[in-house]
Write an enzyme that holds these catalytic residues in place. Sequence first.
Site, short mmCIF file in Angstrom:
data_model
loop_
_atom_site.label_atom_id
_atom_site.label_comp_id
_atom_site.label_asym_id
_atom_site.label_seq_id
_atom_site.Cartn_x
_atom_site.Cartn_y
_atom_site.Cartn_z
N HIS A 295 -4.50 -6.38 4.93
CA HIS A 295 -4.87 -5.77 6.20
C HIS A 295 -5.72 -6.70 7.07
O HIS A 295 -6.41 -6.23 7.98
CB HIS A 295 -5.58 -4.43 5.96
CG HIS A 295 -4.67 -3.37 5.40
ND1 HIS A 295 -5.13 -2.23 4.79
CD2 HIS A 295 -3.31 -3.30 5.37
CE1 HIS A 295 -4.07 -1.49 4.40
NE2 HIS A 295 -2.97 -2.13 4.74
N ASN B 188 -8.73 -4.48 1.58
CA ASN B 188 -10.05 -4.54 2.22
C ASN B 188 -10.13 -5.70 3.20
O ASN B 188 -9.61 -6.78 2.94
CB ASN B 188 -11.14 -4.69 1.15
CG ASN B 188 -11.14 -3.50 0.21
OD1 ASN B 188 -10.58 -2.45 0.53
ND2 ASN B 188 -11.75 -3.65 -0.95
N GLY C 14 -9.86 1.33 -6.93
CA GLY C 14 -10.58 1.85 -5.77
C GLY C 14 -9.73 2.09 -4.54
O GLY C 14 -10.20 1.87 -3.43
#
Length: 239
Positions: A120, A103, A188
């Site tokens: 990321h 995230n 998730g």
Amino acid sequence: MSERERVRELVRGARRIVVFSGAGMSAESGVPTFRDAQTGLWAKFRPEELATEPAFRANPSMVWDWYVSRREAVARVAPNAGHLAIADFQRRHPGRLTVATQNVDGLHQRAGSPGVLALHGNLADDKWLDVPCERCDLAVEAGRPPRCAHCGNLLRPAVVWFGEALPARVLAEAESAARACDLMLVVGTSGAVYPAAGLARMARGQVVVVNPQASDLDDAADVVLRDTAARSLPYLLED
Ligand code: OAD
């Protein structure tokens, strides 16, 4: 023993834990996941069409504006009970749990997790699109996107776009944490995007997937919990 209790026992017995998270970690904070439909102005684009260097070069204002809208959306939300449970565990057990996240929303960091491995990048940061000239950092001119008044170089968000390499040091640290862990909680993520998803397949210890839906990493899991991040993590990480 229920699956939840079994995972809680795994947590209690693990000396080194990795939480590997994806967009579903922030869903209960109100951040849409990638593979959910986009909303509003951006509904007609797929992230893969906006989050690339060629897309930015072709239409820098449009891609910049998309990132501005995501930055604003993230600034309006807060870490959820899942992020907070992880950070609380880290406070109670220093050095025992590492967060490696796909995230870019900064919510683990805002919850207080130390040393988050942001595979990321971070939505809040910018970097130069091209190699900066000697004046770039001194001559930033406001705009969409801001540019160097001297050479015209553009600022871009410091996130990993499709087709780009992950930050090498961050990936290497995440891989060594995965190879050394007794337990990895994969929370998730659809597990569709590599190399990040490969971390779950490198884990030395037990792998637990926490996801209300089927994911591409279910086959790598020793236990699959069909539950959400904010509902399950406070229980799983309680002492
Ligand atoms: P995805 O959107 O692919 O997957 C989100 C996952 O979260 C899905 O498997 C959902 O079932 C799950 N999910 C939804 N709500 C949840 C909840 N409340 N609790 C737990 N899980 C929930 O997002 P990522 O796997 O993060 O890359 O996507 C990986 C990468 O692809 C992203 O980092 C981004 C994207 O394109 C780049 O930008 C480079």
